[in-house]
Design an enzyme around this catalytic site. Structure first.
Site, mmCIF file in Angstrom:
data_model
loop_
_atom_site.group_PDB
_atom_site.id
_atom_site.type_symbol
_atom_site.label_atom_id
_atom_site.label_comp_id
_atom_site.label_asym_id
_atom_site.label_seq_id
_atom_site.Cartn_x
_atom_site.Cartn_y
_atom_site.Cartn_z
ATOM 1 N N LYS A 1 0.846 -1.187 0.000
ATOM 2 C CA LYS A 1 0.000 0.000 0.000
ATOM 3 C C LYS A 1 0.886 1.242 0.000
ATOM 4 C CE LYS A 1 -3.993 1.713 2.696
ATOM 5 N NZ LYS A 1 -4.839 1.377 3.869
ATOM 6 N N SER B 1 -9.769 -1.539 6.947
ATOM 7 C CA SER B 1 -9.194 -1.301 5.629
ATOM 8 C C SER B 1 -8.365 -2.433 5.065
ATOM 9 C CB SER B 1 -8.356 -0.018 5.658
ATOM 10 O OG SER B 1 -9.182 1.114 5.769
ATOM 11 N N SER C 1 -9.470 0.907 2.794
ATOM 12 C CA SER C 1 -8.666 1.775 1.961
ATOM 13 C C SER C 1 -7.526 1.057 1.246
ATOM 14 C CB SER C 1 -8.078 2.906 2.814
ATOM 15 O OG SER C 1 -7.231 2.394 3.831
#
Length: 466
Positions: free
Chosen positions: A79, A179, A155
């Site tokens: 990420k 997330s 996310s």
């Protein structure tokens, strides 16, 4: 070479045994990224040349007789809020594009590299990790590999979709309120949110410090255990990182679970979702022979308190940029940060006091049970751009309600694994396996049984679009 859906353990074993060359593995990975990333939009940064050089160097080491680690030659991605040495960590934002490049890798990346894994790039996300959809105003939405018209979740949407789409065998994400677990469920892969503080967050751009966790996405339970074992351990660079000695989970994977007291979360966790998510929990419970139910009192209030803490802490981190350049934020992120900046201090303090009370109540629950089952999301992946969700005849806002079942659990830092329930030819659904703090091994043991019995399976969800 058909490596698209091998798990990390299988790839590393093949490289160590010289069945595969690390260079071949990396070339196949980069080729698949080149073919499919344009439609999935997982990567924001690709380190193709550097990754290929690392793979070639690993092959040369093997020829010299070097003994590579447990992840020898395995490609992975992270990420885009993990520091990668030499890369600017933008965290899904426009503002951070002008920031200096990271001088060193995040601790998690460094540990994976020492085990032989090779980082290939950074992945799309909701700006500053504030969201559940990965519809990013700056970098575009990440698409779900099982239906490109639908969200990947967030996310950490790019992290989940990259694994589900066969671009990399595993990835790293972060989880504040869900997330990791939400995109894992919507994309049909495994996603582990460990106990708060169990894995180092050093070198990770934080969103809400008292709630943030990091964790892996993968294709198999053995991958999740292997990755957790490599990532765990004390780190003086992270002040909240656990100082307990590491507890290897991989050797415990196939220990019996008959003595475990497994319960199904009742009440709050059986409301506000579509029928198929509850059917998935029931299927998992039946396979495990679990019939006991348990109530997590005040789960709804825990979710509300998590919202207050998240918004307040997140706004505080970005307050100077909110004042200086509000126009450069993703509008959805900016508006929530502005709201968070105006939360009275007393509300935040009350939420933290309630948090301590709630933690004590859940501790009492875990005196009666060892493992709890709950849905991960209230629905399957929704169309990109959809803003509301109709649940039991009531229209509710989509973005906040995707975390309905995840927030009350991460609020007090419980370890949770979202597992992909076997549903051929249907959109993926996830189920959360939850335990008391520092009991990741229990969760993984339960998941291993479910995988062995065919109830959960990331490999049944394959992205085949050419």
């Amino acid at each position: 070479m058909d490596l698209d859906y091998l798990d990390a353990v299988a790839i590393a074993r093949g490289v160590r045994n010289q069945k595969y060359r690390a260079q071949e593995v990396m070339e196949a990975t980069l080729s698949r990224i080149d073919r499919h990333n344009p439609s999935l939009n997982c990567f924001t940064t690709l380190l193709a040349e550097e990754a290929l050089d690392k793979a070639k160097a690993l092959d040369r080491g093997l020829e010299r007789g070097d003994r590579p680690g447990a992840l020898a030659g395995v490609p992975f991605a992270v990420k885009n809020l993990f520091d990668i040495a030499g890369v600017t960590t933008v965290a899904g934002s426009k503002i951070h594009r002008s920031h200096a490049r990271a001088r060193q890798d995040a601790t998690a990346i460094a540990r994976l590299k020492r085990a032989g894994a090779i980082v290939v790039g950074a992945l799309n996300m909701d700006e500053y990790a504030y969201g559940f959809v990965t519809e990013n105003a700056h970098y575009g939405p990440t698409h779900n590999p099982h239906d490109l018209s639908r969200i990947a979740g967030g996310s950490s949407g790019g992290s989940a979709a990259a694994v589900a789409g066969g671009l990399v065998p595993f990835s790293l994400g972060s989880d504040t309120n869900g997330s990791i677990r939400i995109p894992a469920a919507l994309c049909g892969v495994y996603g582990l949110k460990p106990t708060y503080g169990r894995l180092s967050r050093a070198g990770v751009m934080l969103f809400s410090s008292s709630l943030d966790h990091i964790g892996p996405f993968g294709r198999s339970v053995r991958d999740m255990a292997t990755l957790f074992d490599i990532l765990q351990g004390e780190d003086p660079l992270d002040p909240v990182c656990c100082t307990l000695p590491p507890e290897p989970c991989l050797p415990q994977l196939h220990q019996p679970i008959e003595s475990l007291r497994i319960a199904i979360a009742d009440d709050y966790f059986t409301q506000g979702g579509e029928l198929e998510v509850f059917e998935a929990v029931e299927k998992v419970a039946q396979v495990l022979g679990a019939t006991q139910t348990v109530k997590l009192s005040e789960a709804a209030r825990a979710r509300e308190a998590a919202y207050l803490i998240t918004a307040s802490e997140g706004a505080n981190v970005h307050l100077s940029d909110l004042k200086a350049s509000p126009q450069d934020f993703d509008p959805a992120t900016r508006d929530r940060f502005f709201a968070g900046a105006m939360i009275p201090a007393q509300w935040y303090l009350n939420a933290q006091r309630f948090r301590r009370w709630y933690r004590d109540r859940i501790r009492e629950v875990f005196r009666e049970v060892d493992v709890i089952l709950a849905p991960t999301t209230p629905c399957v992946a929704t169309p990109i751009g959809q803003t509301t969700l109709n649940i039991q005849g009531e229209d509710v806002l989509l973005r906040p309600n995707l975390g309905r079942y995840t927030q009350p659990l991460s609020f007090i830092g419980l370890p949770v694994l979202s597992v992909p329930v076997h549903r051929p030819h249907q959109l993926p659904v996830g189920v959360q396996i939850v335990a008391a703090p520092y009991n990741e091994a229990l969760i993984l043991r339960v998941a291993a049984v479910l995988e062995d019995r065919g109830a959960i399976d990331a490999s049944s969800h394959k992205f085949t679009r050419q």
